[in-house]
Write a protein that holds these residues in place. Structure first.
Motif, PDB file in Angstrom:
ATOM      1  N   ILE A  50       0.858  -1.178   0.000  1.00 55.08           N
ATOM      2  CA  ILE A  50       0.000   0.000   0.000  1.00 55.08           C
ATOM      3  C   ILE A  50       0.897   1.232   0.000  1.00 55.08           C
ATOM      4  O   ILE A  50       1.638   1.470   0.963  1.00 55.08           O
ATOM      5  CB  ILE A  50      -0.923   0.024   1.238  1.00 55.08           C
ATOM      6  N   LEU A  51       0.852   2.012  -1.062  1.00 59.02           N
ATOM      7  CA  LEU A  51       1.629   3.246  -1.128  1.00 59.02           C
ATOM      8  C   LEU A  51       1.065   4.237  -0.115  1.00 59.02           C
ATOM      9  O   LEU A  51      -0.141   4.515  -0.104  1.00 59.02           O
ATOM     10  CB  LEU A  51       1.560   3.825  -2.542  1.00 59.02           C
ATOM     11  N   ASP A  52       1.915   4.741   0.740  1.00 64.81           N
ATOM     12  CA  ASP A  52       1.479   5.631   1.815  1.00 64.81           C
ATOM     13  C   ASP A  52       1.341   7.051   1.290  1.00 64.81           C
ATOM     14  O   ASP A  52       2.328   7.773   1.138  1.00 64.81           O
ATOM     15  CB  ASP A  52       2.462   5.571   2.977  1.00 64.81           C
ATOM     16  N   GLY A  53       0.118   7.463   1.036  1.00 66.49           N
ATOM     17  CA  GLY A  53      -0.141   8.811   0.547  1.00 66.49           C
ATOM     18  C   GLY A  53      -0.377   9.825   1.633  1.00 66.49           C
ATOM     19  O   GLY A  53      -0.640  10.994   1.343  1.00 66.49           O
ATOM     20  N   GLU A 359       1.565  20.146 -10.218  1.00 71.27           N
ATOM     21  CA  GLU A 359       1.052  19.763 -11.536  1.00 71.27           C
ATOM     22  C   GLU A 359       0.193  18.508 -11.456  1.00 71.27           C
ATOM     23  O   GLU A 359      -0.856  18.413 -12.110  1.00 71.27           O
ATOM     24  CB  GLU A 359       2.208  19.550 -12.514  1.00 71.27           C
ATOM     25  N   ALA A 360       0.618  17.544 -10.644  1.00 72.11           N
ATOM     26  CA  ALA A 360      -0.152  16.313 -10.500  1.00 72.11           C
ATOM     27  C   ALA A 360      -1.490  16.581  -9.830  1.00 72.11           C
ATOM     28  O   ALA A 360      -2.528  16.041 -10.240  1.00 72.11           O
ATOM     29  CB  ALA A 360       0.647  15.284  -9.713  1.00 72.11           C
ATOM     30  N   ALA A 417      -7.379  14.062   1.355  1.00 72.53           N
ATOM     31  CA  ALA A 417      -6.120  14.749   1.630  1.00 72.53           C
ATOM     32  C   ALA A 417      -4.947  13.816   1.353  1.00 72.53           C
ATOM     33  O   ALA A 417      -5.023  12.609   1.632  1.00 72.53           O
ATOM     34  CB  ALA A 417      -6.076  15.235   3.078  1.00 72.53           C
ATOM     35  N   LEU A 418      -3.877  14.379   0.828  1.00 75.52           N
ATOM     36  CA  LEU A 418      -2.643  13.645   0.548  1.00 75.52           C
ATOM     37  C   LEU A 418      -1.460  14.389   1.161  1.00 75.52           C
ATOM     38  O   LEU A 418      -1.372  15.625   1.056  1.00 75.52           O
ATOM     39  CB  LEU A 418      -2.434  13.492  -0.960  1.00 75.52           C
ATOM     40  N   SER A 419      -0.555  13.638   1.797  1.00 80.23           N
ATOM     41  CA  SER A 419       0.639  14.237   2.425  1.00 80.23           C
ATOM     42  C   SER A 419       1.668  13.129   2.626  1.00 80.23           C
ATOM     43  O   SER A 419       1.891  12.688   3.743  1.00 80.23           O
ATOM     44  CB  SER A 419       0.280  14.864   3.774  1.00 80.23           C
ATOM     45  N   PRO A 420       2.291  12.646   1.569  1.00 78.80           N
ATOM     46  CA  PRO A 420       3.148  11.459   1.660  1.00 78.80           C
ATOM     47  C   PRO A 420       4.473  11.723   2.375  1.00 78.80           C
ATOM     48  O   PRO A 420       4.846  12.877   2.624  1.00 78.80           O
ATOM     49  CB  PRO A 420       3.393  11.122   0.194  1.00 78.80           C
ATOM     50  N   PRO A 421       5.213  10.659   2.713  1.00 82.11           N
ATOM     51  CA  PRO A 421       6.563  10.837   3.251  1.00 82.11           C
ATOM     52  C   PRO A 421       7.427  11.668   2.312  1.00 82.11           C
ATOM     53  O   PRO A 421       7.233  11.659   1.082  1.00 82.11           O
ATOM     54  CB  PRO A 421       7.086   9.399   3.372  1.00 82.11           C
ATOM     55  N   HIS A 428       6.402   7.891  -7.438  1.00 85.21           N
ATOM     56  CA  HIS A 428       5.356   7.767  -6.422  1.00 85.21           C
ATOM     57  C   HIS A 428       4.214   8.748  -6.710  1.00 85.21           C
ATOM     58  O   HIS A 428       3.043   8.410  -6.528  1.00 85.21           O
ATOM     59  CB  HIS A 428       5.922   8.034  -5.037  1.00 85.21           C
ATOM     60  N   ILE A 429       4.570   9.959  -7.122  1.00 83.43           N
ATOM     61  CA  ILE A 429       3.546  10.950  -7.463  1.00 83.43           C
ATOM     62  C   ILE A 429       2.677  10.423  -8.595  1.00 83.43           C
ATOM     63  O   ILE A 429       1.433  10.482  -8.537  1.00 83.43           O
ATOM     64  CB  ILE A 429       4.198  12.282  -7.855  1.00 83.43           C
TER      65      ILE A 429
END
Length: 444
Positions: A50-53, A359-360, A417-421, A428-429
């Motif tokens: 699971i990619l941690d977003g 941009e993403a 909401a997104l705030s990854p490591p 990853h983006i």
């Protein structure tokens, strides 16, 4: 990660744990269990990556299970597991305080340790009240928060906080609290890239509150520089500067709650550095130890600390503290975390990737259900149209669909909401926003 962790069984009885900020009945009917973590990913009980977003819960800024931090915690546990902080100290507490203060702008020189963001906020509010009292202005007892603000779950924090569901169950809370209006204005600022251009005048509401209550009764104003838990509300250009000027005009302390924005989220040590506005206190937690050991801190300016350093030297200056203030394991974790931030230049990485992140984020404009997009640094809010008669349900369904497709997001109301490591890379983006777009397309 061991095979036993990757393929863990769902517990047979999940009834005993009353889960926080969770729809307990829904969760226990369809559990989402995390059993391992490394760098940018979690592992689920059914063997999926699971990619941690969301950096865990806005906290794992250095990534997960980072070896230098793990080693520091292990070593400290073997050397000294606990040391009292009342009338005693240990070397790592002083070292960490110095390094935390050194990252702050201006004369934010003194650090009071606690165990969470909630405790850091309550500490700041108590210091503000006591500061005016020791200076002979005991009438300054009012605290000013902001609508939609989140300042943890202590009675002080929910009193100055402005999120309705967090407040309504718990009675009248602290007396003498007022609230500024929030700054969200989608009619003028929808789809802003970075700081909105309109809305600095919302700070002038503080002048009205001062006129209503008399400035001699107001102790402090507390705001999140970027409001996180309510769905990523970025301050308008000039807003924080105006708050600072009004507080200075009337002798009111200004507190920045940086539990979310602290430690690189905006590409700088603190949001205060990023915005160039120096508050009288900053509250931090989360990224201080990258979420590995619970810890919070309240950073105060020199004049705040010095006001207490009066009277006989053997007397306690501030009757406040926690059993686990400056816990040795937390201090070891904090020092190692700051080393990782420095050695891997993670704050710089966040700053460098901010344009690609923006941009993403705005690449979702026109995506199904999206009515607004907000971003600053490496944080984003994706606001969705609510379903008729079911507010919050659409965003929750997107959250679940993202998890099923391998992405952890955060949901608040109808906002994702997104705030990854901060060890984030372009790949990853791309993956993150690809999954989110597919999830948006797949829900009604």
């Amino acid at each position: 990660m061991s095979e036993s962790l990757i393929n863990a069984e769902i517990p047979g009885d999940m009834s005993a744990w009353w889960m926080p900020f969770t729809a307990n009945r829904q969760f226990k009917g369809a559990p989402r269990l995390l059993v391992g973590a490394k760098d940018m990913h979690y592992s689920s009980h059914d063997g999926r990556r699971i990619l941690d977003g969301t950096a865990g819960l806005w906290c794992s800024n250095a990534g997960h299970c980072r070896e230098p931090i793990v080693r520091a915690i292990q070593s400290q546990a073997a050397e000294m597991d606990f040391a009292p902080a009342f009338q005693m100290g240990h070397p790592k507490a002083f070292e960490l305080a110095s390094r935390v203060a050194a990252l702050a702008p201006g004369d934010l020189d003194h650090v009071f340790f606690s165990n969470s963001g909630s405790e850091a906020v309550d500490t700041a509010l108590k210091i503000a009240l006591a500061y005016h009292r020791v200076r002979g202005e005991a009438a300054r007892t009012r605290l000013i928060g902001r609508e939609r603000g989140y300042h943890g779950v202590g009675f002080g924090g929910i009193s100055v906080g402005g999120i309705g569901p967090n407040r309504r169950t718990f009675g009248p809370l602290l007396p003498g609290v007022d609230h500024l209006p929030h700054t969200h204005d989608p009619a003028k600022n929808a789809f802003s890239r970075g700081m909105p251009q309109h809305g600095a005048e919302h700070a002038d509401a503080l002048e009205r509150i001062v006129a209503l209550h008399d400035p001699s009764t107001i102790a402090a104003v507390i705001v999140e520089p970027v409001a996180g838990s309510t769905g990523v509300l970025v301050p308008p250009v000039g807003y924080l500067e105006r708050l600072r000027a009004i507080c200075d005009k009337y002798g009111i302390l200004l507190i920045f709650d940086e539990v979310i924005t602290g430690f690189g989220r905006l590409g700088a040590p603190y949001a205060a550095n990023h915005f160039g506005v120096v508050p009288d206190m900053i509250t931090v937690a989360k990224g201080l130890t990258s979420g590995t050991v619970p810890m919070g801190a309240t950073i105060a300016r020199k004049h705040v600390y010095d006001a207490f350093m009066q009277g006989p030297e053997h007397m306690i200056e501030l009757f406040h503290g926690y059993t686990y203030s400056a816990h040795p394991l937390a201090c070891a974790a904090g020092l190692a975390t700051l080393d990782v931030y420095r050695d891997e230049r993670l704050f710089e990485n966040a700053k460098a990737l901010s344009p690609a992140w923006e941009e993403a984020v705005h690449g979702l404009r026109g995506a199904r259900h999206v009515v607004d997009l907000r971003n600053l640094g490496i944080v984003a809010g994706v606001e969705l149209t609510p379903r008729d008669g079911a507010p919050g349900r659409r965003a929750f369904d997107v959250f679940v669909r993202c998890y099923e497709q391998g992405l952890l997001t955060r949901v608040t109301g109808d906002i994702i909401a997104l705030s990854p490591p901060l060890m984030l890379k372009q790949e990853h983006i791309d993956e993150m926003f690809g999954i989110l777009r597919r999830a948006l397309d797949s829900v009604d």
